[in-house]
Design a protein around this motif. Structure first.
Motif, PDB file in Angstrom:
ATOM      1  N   LYS A  32      22.891 -48.560  10.590  1.00 40.85           N
ATOM      2  CA  LYS A  32      22.116 -47.628   9.771  1.00 40.85           C
ATOM      3  C   LYS A  32      20.868 -47.157  10.511  1.00 40.85           C
ATOM      4  CE  LYS A  32      24.765 -48.662   6.220  1.00 40.85           C
ATOM      5  NZ  LYS A  32      25.781 -47.804   5.716  1.00 40.85           N
ATOM      6  N   VAL A  33      20.588 -45.865  10.401  1.00 38.23           N
ATOM      7  CA  VAL A  33      19.370 -45.279  10.949  1.00 38.23           C
ATOM      8  C   VAL A  33      18.820 -44.328   9.895  1.00 38.23           C
ATOM      9  CG1 VAL A  33      18.383 -43.796  12.747  1.00 38.23           C
ATOM     10  CG2 VAL A  33      20.168 -45.425  13.346  1.00 38.23           C
ATOM     11  N   ILE A  34      17.536 -44.481   9.594  1.00 39.63           N
ATOM     12  CA  ILE A  34      16.865 -43.595   8.642  1.00 39.63           C
ATOM     13  C   ILE A  34      16.163 -42.497   9.432  1.00 39.63           C
ATOM     14  CG2 ILE A  34      15.066 -43.421   6.869  1.00 39.63           C
ATOM     15  CD1 ILE A  34      17.339 -45.210   5.970  1.00 39.63           C
ATOM     16  N   VAL A  35      16.318 -41.258   8.996  1.00 38.36           N
ATOM     17  CA  VAL A  35      15.548 -40.147   9.553  1.00 38.36           C
ATOM     18  C   VAL A  35      14.768 -39.518   8.409  1.00 38.36           C
ATOM     19  CG1 VAL A  35      17.117 -39.688  11.480  1.00 38.36           C
ATOM     20  CG2 VAL A  35      17.440 -38.470   9.339  1.00 38.36           C
ATOM     21  N   ASP A  36      13.582 -39.028   8.725  1.00 34.90           N
ATOM     22  CA  ASP A  36      12.734 -38.465   7.687  1.00 34.90           C
ATOM     23  C   ASP A  36      11.760 -37.490   8.325  1.00 34.90           C
ATOM     24  OD1 ASP A  36      11.626 -38.024   5.189  1.00 34.90           O
ATOM     25  OD2 ASP A  36      10.779 -40.026   4.965  1.00 34.90           O
ATOM     26  N   ALA A  37      10.999 -36.823   7.469  1.00 36.82           N
ATOM     27  CA  ALA A  37       9.944 -35.910   7.899  1.00 36.82           C
ATOM     28  C   ALA A  37       8.593 -36.555   7.620  1.00 36.82           C
ATOM     29  CB  ALA A  37      10.074 -34.584   7.148  1.00 36.82           C
ATOM     30  N   SER A  38       7.563 -35.970   8.191  1.00 37.80           N
ATOM     31  CA  SER A  38       6.213 -36.490   7.972  1.00 37.80           C
ATOM     32  C   SER A  38       5.749 -36.189   6.552  1.00 37.80           C
ATOM     33  CB  SER A  38       5.240 -35.872   8.982  1.00 37.80           C
ATOM     34  OG  SER A  38       5.147 -34.479   8.754  1.00 37.80           O
ATOM     35  N   GLU A  39       4.730 -36.906   6.113  1.00 37.71           N
ATOM     36  CA  GLU A  39       4.194 -36.716   4.764  1.00 37.71           C
ATOM     37  C   GLU A  39       3.615 -35.321   4.575  1.00 37.71           C
ATOM     38  OE1 GLU A  39       1.567 -39.995   3.987  1.00 37.71           O
ATOM     39  OE2 GLU A  39       3.217 -41.436   3.967  1.00 37.71           O
ATOM     40  N   GLU A  40       3.034 -34.751   5.657  1.00 38.06           N
ATOM     41  CA  GLU A  40       2.414 -33.433   5.499  1.00 38.06           C
ATOM     42  C   GLU A  40       3.415 -32.317   5.211  1.00 38.06           C
ATOM     43  OE1 GLU A  40       2.159 -34.624   9.860  1.00 38.06           O
ATOM     44  OE2 GLU A  40       1.230 -35.575   8.166  1.00 38.06           O
ATOM     45  N   VAL A  41       4.693 -32.544   5.456  1.00 38.99           N
ATOM     46  CA  VAL A  41       5.703 -31.520   5.125  1.00 38.99           C
ATOM     47  C   VAL A  41       6.609 -31.958   3.972  1.00 38.99           C
ATOM     48  CG1 VAL A  41       5.677 -30.473   7.426  1.00 38.99           C
ATOM     49  CG2 VAL A  41       7.347 -32.272   6.911  1.00 38.99           C
ATOM     50  N   GLY A  42       6.229 -33.036   3.276  1.00 35.21           N
ATOM     51  CA  GLY A  42       6.979 -33.444   2.094  1.00 35.21           C
ATOM     52  C   GLY A  42       7.862 -34.661   2.262  1.00 35.21           C
ATOM     53  N   GLY A  43       7.864 -35.246   3.437  1.00 33.79           N
ATOM     54  CA  GLY A  43       8.647 -36.450   3.659  1.00 33.79           C
ATOM     55  C   GLY A  43       7.866 -37.700   3.315  1.00 33.79           C
ATOM     56  N   SER A  44       8.455 -38.848   3.600  1.00 37.44           N
ATOM     57  CA  SER A  44       7.795 -40.135   3.349  1.00 37.44           C
ATOM     58  C   SER A  44       7.568 -40.927   4.634  1.00 37.44           C
ATOM     59  CB  SER A  44       8.641 -40.970   2.380  1.00 37.44           C
ATOM     60  OG  SER A  44       8.788 -40.304   1.160  1.00 37.44           O
ATOM     61  N   ASP A  45       7.882 -40.334   5.779  1.00 32.82           N
ATOM     62  CA  ASP A  45       7.716 -40.978   7.089  1.00 32.82           C
ATOM     63  C   ASP A  45       8.441 -42.327   7.148  1.00 32.82           C
ATOM     64  OD1 ASP A  45       6.871 -41.044   9.725  1.00 32.82           O
ATOM     65  OD2 ASP A  45       4.980 -42.038   9.244  1.00 32.82           O
ATOM     66  N   LEU A  46       9.669 -42.355   6.626  1.00 34.50           N
ATOM     67  CA  LEU A  46      10.456 -43.591   6.594  1.00 34.50           C
ATOM     68  C   LEU A  46      11.207 -43.871   7.900  1.00 34.50           C
ATOM     69  CD1 LEU A  46      11.996 -43.224   3.016  1.00 34.50           C
ATOM     70  CD2 LEU A  46      10.064 -44.672   3.713  1.00 34.50           C
ATOM     71  N   GLY A  47      11.248 -42.886   8.770  1.00 34.50           N
ATOM     72  CA  GLY A  47      11.974 -43.054  10.024  1.00 34.50           C
ATOM     73  C   GLY A  47      11.615 -41.947  10.990  1.00 34.50           C
ATOM     74  N   PRO A  48      12.217 -41.980  12.175  1.00 34.93           N
ATOM     75  CA  PRO A  48      11.922 -40.959  13.171  1.00 34.93           C
ATOM     76  C   PRO A  48      12.438 -39.589  12.752  1.00 34.93           C
ATOM     77  CG  PRO A  48      13.748 -42.324  13.896  1.00 34.93           C
ATOM     78  CD  PRO A  48      13.231 -42.933  12.631  1.00 34.93           C
ATOM     79  N   ARG A  49      11.907 -38.564  13.403  1.00 34.88           N
ATOM     80  CA  ARG A  49      12.371 -37.208  13.168  1.00 34.88           C
ATOM     81  C   ARG A  49      13.702 -37.010  13.887  1.00 34.88           C
ATOM     82  NH1 ARG A  49       8.999 -38.975  10.857  1.00 34.88           N
ATOM     83  NH2 ARG A  49       6.830 -38.409  10.794  1.00 34.88           N
ATOM     84  N   PRO A  50      14.585 -36.217  13.317  1.00 37.43           N
ATOM     85  CA  PRO A  50      15.906 -36.024  13.928  1.00 37.43           C
ATOM     86  C   PRO A  50      15.846 -35.528  15.371  1.00 37.43           C
ATOM     87  CG  PRO A  50      15.891 -35.147  11.708  1.00 37.43           C
ATOM     88  CD  PRO A  50      14.476 -35.528  12.025  1.00 37.43           C
ATOM     89  N   LYS A  51      14.930 -34.614  15.665  1.00 34.96           N
ATOM     90  CA  LYS A  51      14.871 -34.061  17.024  1.00 34.96           C
ATOM     91  C   LYS A  51      14.549 -35.142  18.059  1.00 34.96           C
ATOM     92  CE  LYS A  51      12.928 -30.247  16.992  1.00 34.96           C
ATOM     93  NZ  LYS A  51      11.927 -29.338  16.681  1.00 34.96           N
ATOM     94  N   LYS A  52      13.653 -36.063  17.703  1.00 33.17           N
ATOM     95  CA  LYS A  52      13.300 -37.130  18.647  1.00 33.17           C
ATOM     96  C   LYS A  52      14.472 -38.070  18.918  1.00 33.17           C
ATOM     97  CE  LYS A  52       8.355 -37.423  18.777  1.00 33.17           C
ATOM     98  NZ  LYS A  52       7.177 -38.258  18.595  1.00 33.17           N
ATOM     99  N   LEU A  53      15.403 -38.146  17.976  1.00 32.94           N
ATOM    100  CA  LEU A  53      16.595 -38.966  18.225  1.00 32.94           C
ATOM    101  C   LEU A  53      17.421 -38.404  19.387  1.00 32.94           C
ATOM    102  CD1 LEU A  53      17.768 -39.970  14.645  1.00 32.94           C
ATOM    103  CD2 LEU A  53      16.662 -41.402  16.371  1.00 32.94           C
TER     104      LEU A  53
END
Length: 138
Positions: A23-44
């Protein structure tokens, strides 16, 4: 052969990827509405490149009987300013630690990975400029 990733939406903008039971969690930063639960997809994408070539280099060096104490693959990427924002330049730094490491064997292992074995590198080279650096830390 076919590879499958099942990406399930979990909350807000977060997703959980299932890759062969891992399992891998991906998420967005809080400033764009995410919860910062995991890395950004592009960085993967950068992690995929580092992992792919890193595994190759370690396996090749073991076959060459080169003993390294430590090894890091550092991937630096430039992102475009315009949408869709994407990587247009990547630098891969192979950092080895050890005594009396033979540079010619390190270079050969890196070259074999980048040009023959690493499928991630093969795709990225077609899409953007890629550079390589080898560092030895004693």
């Amino acid at each position: 052969m076919k590879h499958i990733v099942d990406m399930a939406w979990t909350d807000k903008i977060a997703f959980e990827a299932d890759m062969d039971g891992h399992k891998v969690i991906v998420d967005a930063s809080e400033e764009v509405g995410g919860s910062d639960l995991g890395p950004r997809p592009k960085k993967l994408m950068l992690a995929s490149l580092a992992g792919c070539t890193g595994v190759d280099v370690v396996m090749i060096l073991k076959k060459m009987k080169v003993n390294i104490e430590a090894f890091n693959v550092i991937v630096e990427a430039d992102v475009t300013d315009e949408h869709p924002k994407h990587y247009n330049k990547i630098k891969v730094v192979y950092q080895f630690k050890g005594k009396d490491l033979p540079m010619e064997k390190l270079e050969k292992a890196v070259k074999l990975s980048e040009e023959k074995y690493c499928g991630v590198s093969a795709v990225y080279r077609k899409a953007m400029e890629m550079k390589t650096e080898i560092r030895i830390v004693e």
